[in-house]
Enzyme design. Structure first.
Site, PDB file in Angstrom:
ATOM      1  N   ASP A 219       0.851  -1.193   0.000  1.00  0.00           N
ATOM      2  CA  ASP A 219       0.000   0.000   0.000  1.00  0.00           C
ATOM      3  C   ASP A 219       0.884   1.239   0.000  1.00  0.00           C
ATOM      4  OD1 ASP A 219      -2.390   1.391   0.014  1.00  0.00           O
ATOM      5  OD2 ASP A 219      -2.463   1.514   2.185  1.00  0.00           O
TER       6      ASP A 219
ATOM      7  N   THR B 128      -4.624   6.456  -0.136  1.00  0.00           N
ATOM      8  CA  THR B 128      -5.871   7.210  -0.132  1.00  0.00           C
ATOM      9  C   THR B 128      -5.874   8.265  -1.228  1.00  0.00           C
ATOM     10  OG1 THR B 128      -5.999   6.892   2.244  1.00  0.00           O
ATOM     11  CG2 THR B 128      -7.432   8.571   1.297  1.00  0.00           C
TER      12      THR B 128
ATOM     13  N   GLU C 286     -10.335   4.029   3.553  1.00  0.00           N
ATOM     14  CA  GLU C 286      -9.414   4.691   2.645  1.00  0.00           C
ATOM     15  C   GLU C 286      -9.808   4.284   1.233  1.00  0.00           C
ATOM     16  OE1 GLU C 286      -5.461   5.536   5.325  1.00  0.00           O
ATOM     17  OE2 GLU C 286      -5.336   4.007   3.739  1.00  0.00           O
TER      18      GLU C 286
ATOM     19  N   TYR D 230       1.247   5.711  -0.477  1.00  0.00           N
ATOM     20  CA  TYR D 230       0.792   6.923   0.227  1.00  0.00           C
ATOM     21  C   TYR D 230       1.058   8.088  -0.723  1.00  0.00           C
ATOM     22  CZ  TYR D 230       0.540   9.956   4.482  1.00  0.00           C
ATOM     23  OH  TYR D 230       0.214  10.885   5.457  1.00  0.00           O
TER      24      TYR D 230
ATOM     25  N   TYR E  26       2.039   3.014  15.260  1.00  0.00           N
ATOM     26  CA  TYR E  26       2.760   3.193  13.994  1.00  0.00           C
ATOM     27  C   TYR E  26       4.139   3.819  14.128  1.00  0.00           C
ATOM     28  CZ  TYR E  26       2.217   8.262  13.251  1.00  0.00           C
ATOM     29  OH  TYR E  26       2.306   9.625  13.315  1.00  0.00           O
TER      30      TYR E  26
ATOM     31  N   GLN F 124      -3.901   2.454  14.945  1.00  0.00           N
ATOM     32  CA  GLN F 124      -2.796   2.908  14.093  1.00  0.00           C
ATOM     33  C   GLN F 124      -1.965   3.989  14.777  1.00  0.00           C
ATOM     34  OE1 GLN F 124      -4.147   4.603  10.391  1.00  0.00           O
ATOM     35  NE2 GLN F 124      -2.092   5.067   9.675  1.00  0.00           N
TER      36      GLN F 124
ATOM     37  N   ARG G 173       0.194  16.446  13.060  1.00  0.00           N
ATOM     38  CA  ARG G 173       1.378  17.217  13.450  1.00  0.00           C
ATOM     39  C   ARG G 173       1.123  18.709  13.287  1.00  0.00           C
ATOM     40  NH1 ARG G 173       3.213  13.435   9.900  1.00  0.00           N
ATOM     41  NH2 ARG G 173       3.638  15.051   8.345  1.00  0.00           N
TER      42      ARG G 173
ATOM     43  N   GLU H 225     -10.137  12.725   7.186  1.00  0.00           N
ATOM     44  CA  GLU H 225     -10.047  14.041   6.565  1.00  0.00           C
ATOM     45  C   GLU H 225     -11.417  14.716   6.478  1.00  0.00           C
ATOM     46  OE1 GLU H 225      -7.197  13.799   2.934  1.00  0.00           O
ATOM     47  OE2 GLU H 225      -7.898  11.772   3.352  1.00  0.00           O
TER      48      GLU H 225
ATOM     49  N   LYS I  93      -4.263  -1.735  10.190  1.00  0.00           N
ATOM     50  CA  LYS I  93      -4.584  -1.881   8.771  1.00  0.00           C
ATOM     51  C   LYS I  93      -4.840  -3.333   8.361  1.00  0.00           C
ATOM     52  CE  LYS I  93      -3.525   2.351   7.085  1.00  0.00           C
ATOM     53  NZ  LYS I  93      -4.326   3.120   6.124  1.00  0.00           N
TER      54      LYS I  93
END
Length: 398
Positions: free
Chosen positions: A116, A332, A187, A118, A232, A228, A132, A346, A241
């Site tokens: 997968d 995603t 996702e 990103y 992670y 996650q 963040r 999101e 996941k």
């Protein structure tokens, strides 16, 4: 034009012809192609010498056929198109058409490995701002290589398979606790299915994408955001996941998407040599996300920063081999607008801005919720092609 009733003007017409595996009345699985709301039984067609593929179409998965390579893929597609458009073949082919409503769709290929990526700059930037705040949204390496992780092939399931809410550790103010995820998410992604393998130790170049990739499937990489977030760092996604990844039952052949390739976003700074794909092309796939039957987002795949060819090149640059049945997903798909995001993380900005679904204020998935991801693409001569949808319903944790 085709003689098949309802196929002319359908997004599943003769310019599409996706492959799948089905069965009826509990019989053995069979390979077929979809034409409108019917399935053309390719196993029966090969048995009748209407299509020749060395027996590969009589198998219970697409793997053996996918391993044959592009010349054979092209020859079979051309023959199937001829059978479905030439009136002279109608008498022989029509008895081999099965109504879609009468079939059970199965996982179309045996998944060898699952990776997968990103690859959406908009998604990565959104996630960076959510997790963040006050820091640069993208990490320093993000525009230099397609970020990815190895997933779990054994939990890739076909569309329609119920998804059991995962259990695991999550952080609280009082320390870690174990229990069902309370921030279960989706996702919306696009997956690429490898047909032709590659030798161990030999990278696959960006120019070789079409020689290895058989087709495209829609993917929902279900994500437990609370599990996650706790696990992670520093190694990345794991149990948040690996509990389930849903894929569509229909694999759209790459050849059906010839009219959908478009220039991908400009990459700045310039990428290193092995990632330079010329022409730099993405796919004009227009995704839709429905939450309990209500459309909540329309992610545009054409905005993806890293292309499918670059992802494949990066996956193998270290000499990792490809196997028939490998699945790699885009990550995603999100566009620049809130109505174009491919995750509820999101859509609700980390759960701080609920959305209304039906009459309810919602953030993450509740038991009983159903999510359906669909997509369309431009086809030849102004036609529209639909990719097989991927759907799943959440069941309570066990």
């Amino acid at each position: 034009m085709t003689w098949v009733t309802g196929a002319n003007g359908s997004p599943y017409g003769v310019t599409n012809l996706p492959y799948g595996v089905f069965r009826t009345d509990g019989r053995e699985p069979r390979i077929g192609v979809r034409i409108a709301d019917q399935v053309f039984d390719l196993a029966a067609a090969e048995a009748a010498d209407l299509v020749l593929a060395g027996g590969a179409l009589s198998r219970a998965t697409l793997n053996e056929f996918m391993a044959l390579g592009r010349p054979q893929w092209t020859a079979v597609r051309q023959r199937v198109t001829e059978l479905l458009t030439d009136e002279a073949h109608r008498a022989a082919v029509q008895p081999l058409l099965v109504p879609l409503a009468e079939v059970e769709m199965l996982l179309p290929f045996e998944v060898a490995d699952y990776v997968d990526f990103y690859s959406s700059e908009h998604h990565a930037s959104n996630v960076g701002q959510i997790f963040r705040p006050g820091q640069p949204p993208l990490l320093p390496n993000w525009k230099h290589l397609p970020i990815g992780y190895h997933g779990r092939a054994g939990t890739v399931v076909v569309s329609g398979t119920p998804v059991v809410r995962p259990r695991g550790q999550r952080a609280t103010a009082d320390g870690p606790v174990t229990g069902p995820s309370v921030r279960l998410d989706i996702e919306a992604e696009v997956g690429f299915v490898v047909g032709v393998p590659s030798p161990l130790g030999r990278p696959v170049g960006v120019d070789d994408f079409a020689d290895h990739v058989f087709g495209v499937v829609l993917v929902n990489d279900w994500s437990a955001r609370d599990i996650q977030a706790w696990e992670y760092q520093p190694l990345g996604p794991f149990l948040g996941k690996s509990f389930a990844t849903s894929v569509a039952a229909w694999v759209t052949p790459l050849e059906a998407l010839g009219a959908a390739f478009v220039p991908a976003p400009e990459q700045d700074p310039p990428v290193v040599d092995y990632l330079r794909d010329v022409p730099h092309l993405g796919l004009d796939l227009r995704l839709t996300v429905e939450w309990n039957g209500e459309r909540v987002s329309e992610p545009p795949f054409a905005t993806m920063y890293w292309t499918p060819a670059q992802q494949l090149a990066h996956l193998t640059v270290n000499g990792a081999s490809l196997r028939t049945g490998d699945l790699y997903a885009s990550g995603t798909v999100s566009g620049p607008e809130r109505t174009q995001v491919g995750s509820f993380l999101e859509l609700t900005w980390g759960g701080t801005e609920p959305v209304t679904v039906g009459t309810q204020s919602r953030t993450f998935l509740a038991d009983g919720d159903t999510v359906t991801i669909g997509a369309t693409a431009p086809g030849p001569d102004g036609t529209t092609i639909a990719l097989g949808e991927v759907t799943g319903t959440i069941r309570p944790a066990r």
